[in-house]
Structure formats: C-alpha cells, structure tokens
Design an enzyme around this catalytic site. Structure first.
Site, mmCIF file in Angstrom:
data_model
loop_
_atom_site.group_PDB
_atom_site.id
_atom_site.type_symbol
_atom_site.label_atom_id
_atom_site.label_comp_id
_atom_site.label_asym_id
_atom_site.label_seq_id
_atom_site.Cartn_x
_atom_site.Cartn_y
_atom_site.Cartn_z
ATOM 1 C CD GLU A 61 11.871 -12.599 1.455
ATOM 2 O OE1 GLU A 61 10.869 -11.867 1.377
ATOM 3 O OE2 GLU A 61 11.801 -13.841 1.581
ATOM 4 C CE1 TYR B 19 13.142 14.420 -8.438
ATOM 5 C CE2 TYR B 19 14.688 12.697 -7.832
ATOM 6 C CZ TYR B 19 13.510 13.376 -7.607
ATOM 7 O OH TYR B 19 12.680 13.014 -6.579
ATOM 8 C CG ASP C 149 9.426 -14.349 4.410
ATOM 9 O OD1 ASP C 149 10.134 -14.702 5.377
ATOM 10 O OD2 ASP C 149 9.002 -13.182 4.270
#
Length: 384
Positions: free
Chosen positions: A218, A125, A271
């Site tokens: 995860e 920014y 996963d």
C-alpha cells in the site's frame, strides 16, 4: 431503462450478452461506433416525428453489478449486467451530462483520427478551454469518460485515453518495451521503476522473472524500505506499489504480470484499517465504476497483513482511533456483496475495538523486522 428506437438496434450489436464487457477496439472501430451513435441521433431528429433521443448507457450503479467467479478458481470479479440507464436532454438534472457525452466523443474521435493518446488530465484542460460551462472540474471529465465507455462499450484505452500512473515496481523482474533495452528491476534502487500510464504499451511489454512471489504494498515508504533492503534477494519477489489507492495503470500492470506468471501468488501488505482493506479489495475484485472492464484490472491478491492477529506485535500506544471517514468506508465495504467472510470478520473487529494499525507500527520490533514478518507469514501460510 431499456433503449428505444434506432439506438436500440445499434446498441444491441454492442451488447448481446447477459454480462457486459468493454471491448478493446482499433481506432477505426471506435470511430465507427461514434459515427453510428451520431447517425442514429440525427435520424431521430430528422424523422417525421422528431424527438430528443435518450443515450442508453450500461447502468454502473451497485444494483446492476454482479460477481463472476473464475472457472476452477476462487477468483472473483465485478461485472455489470445488461441493464440500461439514460442521459437525456429532457431532464434538467441530466441535460449537461447528455451534452458532455457528445463533446467527449467528439474529442476522442479527433484524438483517434490523429493517432494520438492523452491522459485524463490533458483531456480535462482541453475540454475546460473548449467547453468551460460543461467541464469545470476533472471529476466531470472522469465521469463522462465512464459514460462514454458505458455507451460505446469499449475500453478507455481504445478511446485514446491513457491512465495517469503513480505505480512503481522493483525486484526480480526483467521488462522490455518494444525496441528498447531490457530493464532489470533489481537495479532500480529504492525508487523502483515507474509503471507507464500507457496501457497499450504495458500490454506489449516482454516480461521475465525468477521470482516466487509478488508483493503488493500500500505505502510508498514501506516499498522504499523493502526495496532499499533488497528484500527480493532474500525472498525472491516482485514488489509493486501504487502509493495508496491503486490507479488503473498499476492495477493493469499487476493483472498483466499475474496472467503472464499465473503460478506466482500475490500477497497484499496494507494498513489494518478500512481504507487498507478497500485498497486490497480494489486490487482483488476491481471496482463497480470500472465494471465494464473490471476484469482487466483485478487479480487474486491474498491478504498477508497487517491483520487482527498481528495486533499482539504492535504496542497499544501505536493504535489509532477510527475516524468518521474510516467508519464510512467500513459501512460501504460491509454492504458489498463480494466481501468474503474472513475479510468481513477483520472489518468487524476494527469497528468493534474502534482502532486501526499502520504498517509502520511493526517497526517497534526493529527496522529489519518487516522482512522477518513477511517470511514468517508466507512460510506459515498465514494469509487470507
């Protein structure tokens, strides 16, 4: 491309080894390196044959990456070798990137002189307001930070840039920031304790544990379930999650714990899909983009699950077809020089059957099954 002229002599001071590292420096040392870069640039411009200098950066492409193995261990980390690329005003496709490097170095110099620290988002920014034509997106800032690290060969933390953190920790860990009270991570509930994005602060933490394992998870929801069930009271462990793809602060925190307690094995729970394996590999090996300091963000994580031999525990209806994005990640992983053979076999199986399985699919066996699953895996040494 090899650096030339006066820049070459100064850059040789920064990198005189075959494998390149990003040093952890004091603010004064970083400012001095920035000043050296500026002085060399000005000398070239004011010489009898003035020219626009190229900025010689350590090449971060995969072709320049190397794998370094720890002594007497099976640990592997990604490093970059002593090979250069350039940012130049003379090439239209690199001109803006050339200017961005100088603007970011100027901003970092101001931050360090003021003894401040900023996040990448705060930096974006500020640069967006000051130089909107050069930093229209966060990605431009992120890439330029990597360019400056590759030019000055110092860590991003040394530049005064903090990592934004999504990470949480729970379990059998006592931690204490300087001059603060001790935090007992068993008492933080299912929300866990938020890992700071200040890498310098993480380095200064006092850590104590009686855990026997570290479990990297995860998914945030799985972390919450295990923390709520207080699995660490039954399996003396420390639980860590980055809520998906690991941020730098969480990776640094895990590395710090692994170095403080080198006897604790680290298990990954992800996963069974290419993205899960990519997350595991990032924790384990680091990343090419962070090659100059990847070893500070890597540790020897063992893949506990979910893996191909667990598919018998999951109903066929819970398996999900691989999507194009999954296949793209799989292709990228397959091309990696560091992917060990057993991981490659798992990835091949995913692609061959064209399906993936999520951790939540194990709940088919009961909401308390995940703890039993982890215990069984650890006892049977069923990890790779």
């Amino acid at each position: 491309m090899e650096p030339t002229g006066l820049f070459k002599s100064s850059m040789r001071f920064f990198s005189d080894q075959e494998l390149c590292y990003a040093d952890i420096l004091t603010p004064q040392e970083v400012v001095a390196r920035i000043q050296i870069a500026v002085l060399n640039f000005l000398r070239i411009l004011t010489s009898s044959t003035p020219a626009i200098s190229n900025l010689p950066l350590i090449d971060r492409r995969s072709s320049n990456s190397r794998v370094n193995q720890g002594i007497l261990t099976d640990d592997l980390w990604i490093f970059l070798s002593h090979s250069f690329c350039t940012r130049s005003l003379m090439r239209s496709n690199a001109a803006k990137a050339f200017v961005r490097v100088w603007k970011l170095m100027e901003m970092c110099s101001q931050i360090l002189i003021q003894d401040k620290r900023v996040t990448q988002r705060e930096l974006f920014y500020k640069l967006l307001c000051d130089s909107p034509a050069y930093f229209p997106t966060q990605l431009h800032v992120n890439r330029t930070i990597q360019d400056v690290v590759a030019l000055l060969q110092c860590s991003r933390c040394s530049l005064g840039i903090m990592a934004s953190s999504r990470g949480l920790v729970a379990g059998r860990l006592l931690l204490q920031e300087p001059e603060q009270e001790v935090v007992d991570c068993t008492a933080c509930g299912s929300s866990g304790y938020a890992i700071s994005g200040d890498l310098d602060l993480l380095q200064k933490l006092t850590l104590k544990t009686d855990a026997r394992y570290i479990i990297v998870i995860e998914k945030h929801a799985i972390f919450q379930r295990l923390a709520e069930d207080r699995i660490f009271n039954h399996i003396p462990s420390i639980l860590i999650t980055a809520k998906g793809y690991p941020d730098l602060a969480t990776r640094f925190f895990l590395h710090r714990i692994s170095k403080t307690f080198p006897h604790l094995p680290i298990f990954g729970l992800v996963d069974w899909n290419p993205a899960g394996l990519a997350i595991l590999c990032t924790f384990k090996y680091g990343s090419i983009g962070m090659g100059l300091e990847a070893y500070r963000y890597a540790c020897n994580v063992k893949w506990l699950g979910v893996r191909g031999d667990d598919l018998q525990l999951i109903p066929q209806e819970s398996l999900v077809p691989l999507k194009p994005r999954d296949l793209q990640i799989a292709k990228s992983l397959m091309s990696s020089k560091i992917l060990q053979e057993k991981y490659r076999q798992e990835l091949t199986l995913m692609v061959e059957i064209g399906q993936k399985a999520e951790l939540e699919a194990l709940y088919h066996n009961g909401f308390d099954y995940l703890e039993k699953y982890i215990v069984k895996k650890i006892i049977q040494f069923s990890y790779i």
